[in-house]
Design an enzyme around this catalytic site. Structure first.
Site, PDB file in Angstrom:
ATOM      1  N   SER A   1     -16.432 -25.464 -15.145  1.00 48.23           N
ATOM      2  CA  SER A   1     -15.863 -25.414 -16.519  1.00 48.23           C
ATOM      3  C   SER A   1     -16.872 -25.700 -17.303  1.00 48.23           C
ATOM      4  CB  SER A   1     -14.581 -26.247 -16.619  1.00 48.23           C
ATOM      5  OG  SER A   1     -14.716 -27.585 -16.612  1.00 48.23           O
ATOM      6  N   LYS A  16     -20.148 -31.504 -23.576  1.00 49.51           N
ATOM      7  CA  LYS A  16     -18.938 -30.478 -23.480  1.00 49.51           C
ATOM      8  C   LYS A  16     -17.754 -30.836 -24.496  1.00 49.51           C
ATOM      9  CE  LYS A  16     -16.299 -28.905 -19.802  1.00 49.51           C
ATOM     10  NZ  LYS A  16     -15.901 -28.868 -18.177  1.00 49.51           N
ATOM     11  N   SER A  46     -16.922 -28.275 -11.639  1.00 54.18           N
ATOM     12  CA  SER A  46     -17.258 -27.923 -12.908  1.00 54.18           C
ATOM     13  C   SER A  46     -18.611 -28.176 -13.430  1.00 54.18           C
ATOM     14  CB  SER A  46     -16.126 -28.613 -13.933  1.00 54.18           C
ATOM     15  OG  SER A  46     -14.966 -27.799 -13.477  1.00 54.18           O
TER      16      SER A  46
END
Length: 482
Positions: free
Chosen positions: A151, A75, A175
């Site tokens: 996220s 990420k 997330s």
């Protein structure tokens, strides 16, 4: 579509090479990422060079880890030398020295994983869907009109679509687990500080890193890599005793599990409740003793929202002057809110967090694990922070199964439980006492065995490697796309 464990087995038997696997992952990105937008940066040249190095190690009989040569991603919240870390924000200067690896990135390199690139995130990872003013909207591989969650939505989509076997996300309120549920993969938030973090997150003890994959075995293997210590995180736990790749095979039949369909206060979609309830019944029939029991705490949403807003305000205070007009409007709103809190307000929320942890510790004196739905609702329309028409004020208001266990720092995993009548994935969450990461993984493995899930994402037009191999026993750089 092969899992990471199957790829490694194929490498060891000379049935496939890391170069072939990497080329297949890059092809999947080329074919699918225009539709789903999982990546904000792809570095094909670097990935292929790393794959060739790994191929040579396998030919020499000297792989440097259990996952040497497996195509992976991270990420865009983790520092990565040679690549910008923009965290989904247009306010971070791309033109600076990017010469530091986070602990996550460093461990992946040390163990020979092939890093394909960086996955999308909402700005600063602030919400449970994945879109930002600078990166646009990331979409669900089961239905591109819907959100993949967030996220760590880019990481979940990458794994689900075969754009690499593994990814690493962050989780401050769900997330990793929320997008795992919405995209039909496995996402694990281990015990707080089990995976070292650097730099420290302004969201403090809420923040975790977590492995994401299409099987429980793969998540366990990746955690063996990520859980190694790093001196830059003063709160990091000591190295684990034993390996997660072995602990995942622990027999958990006969243990006591609590099933809470709503934590005593949440409203759950009927179809989600039915799917998770059926999976829980299958676990009970398989020998895990399951009884309905709520943990007995009140909804801590206001305390989490305060801790979240205070962390966001602290982080955004480091941004250049004029950033307020350029950031995600929702992030700007919690920035403004966070600035209104006093130290006393913050400490009151910390006290709620501490009391919640004590309550869950007492609960686990009687129940080895807690099982819940991962998310109370199926995926909803992309480009919205809350389901359209719901009237909800924040993402926490629909993510009530996940953020309490960031506050307690307990290990929690989402595994697929089934699909709705519309073909959308539904996740089941398993929560254990702090430091019981091995137990949570073992129960997740039992879910996988009793409710096996498909390894191909129905909507993703991905060409997948296939083989009969079985798992082994126990600075934007040249060529990068941004």
């Amino acid at each position: 579509m092969l899992t990471a464990s199957e790829l490694v087995a194929a490498y060891s038997m000379r049935e496939l090479s890391p170069v072939e696997a990497t080329e297949t992952a890059l092809k999947a990105i080329d074919e699918s990422d225009g539709d789903y937008h999982a990546f904000c940066l792809v570095d094909a040249d670097s990935a292929l060079a790393a794959a060739r190095d790994s191929e040579q190690r396998w030919q020499d009989g000297n792989p440097i880890g259990w996952l040497d040569g497996v195509p992976s991603s991270i990420k865009d919240m983790f520092l990565s030398a040679g690549w910008p870390t923009l965290r989904g924000s247009a306010c971070i200067d791309r033109d600076q020295n990017w010469d530091v690896d986070s602990p996550v990135t460093a461990r992946l390199r040390e163990h020979g994983l092939v890093m394909l690139g960086k996955t999308t995130t909402p700005e600063l990872g602030w919400k449970a869907v994945t879109d930002s003013p600078s990166e646009g909207i990331t979409r669900n591989p089961y239905d591109p009109s819907l959100t993949p969650g967030g996220s760590s939505g880019g990481s979940a989509v990458a794994v689900a679509c075969g754009m690499g076997q593994l990814s690493v996300g962050t989780d401050g309120g769900g997330s990793v687990r929320i997008p795992a549920s919405f995209c039909g993969i496995v996402g694990f938030k281990p015990t707080g500080a089990r995976i070292p973090l650097y730099p420290a997150s302004p969201f403090g003890p809420l923040s975790h890193a977590g492995p994401m994959a299409r099987s429980v075995d793969d998540v366990a293997l990746l955690l063996d890599v990520l859980a190694l210590p790093d001196h830059r995180d003063p709160n990091a736990l000591p190295p684990p005793i034993g390996s997660y790749r072995e602990a995942v095979r622990r027999d958990v039949r006969g243990l006591n599990a609590a099933y809470s369909p709503d934590l005593g206060y949440l409203t759950v979609d009927d179809e989600v409740a039915s799917i998770v309830g059926a999976a829980v019944s299958a676990l009970d029939a398989a020998g895990l003793h399951v009884e309905n029991a709520d943990p007995g705490f009140d909804n801590p949403v206001e305390a989490h929202e305060l801790l979240w807003a205070a962390g966001a305000a602290k982080w955004l205070d480091t941004f250049p002057e004029g950033s307020a007009e350029r950031i995600d409007p929702g992030l700007r709103a919690i920035w403004d809110t966070g600035l209104t809190y006093s130290a006393s307000d913050y400490l009151d929320a910390v006290a709620v967090r501490a009391a919640l942890g004590i309550r869950m510790g007492e609960f686990h004196n009687h129940h080895d694990v807690l099982i819940t739905p991962t998310v109370a609702i199926p995926p909803f329309e992309a480009g919205h922070n809350v389901p359209p028409g719901s009237g909800l004020s924040s993402w926490q208001r629909w993510a009530g199964f996940s953020y309490p266990f960031n506050m307690t720092q307990q290990p929690a995993i989402s595994v697929p439980a089934g699909v709705t009548s519309a073909g959308l994935p539904v996740g089941l969450q398993i929560v254990g006492p702090r430091h019981s990461d091995d137990l949570v993984l073992a129960v997740a493995k039992l879910v996988e065995e009793t409710r096996p899930w498909a390894t191909d994402t129905p909507a993703a037009p991905v060409t997948a490697l296939r083989t009969s191999a079985t798992p082994p026993a126990s600075t934007t750089p040249a060529g990068a796309r941004t």
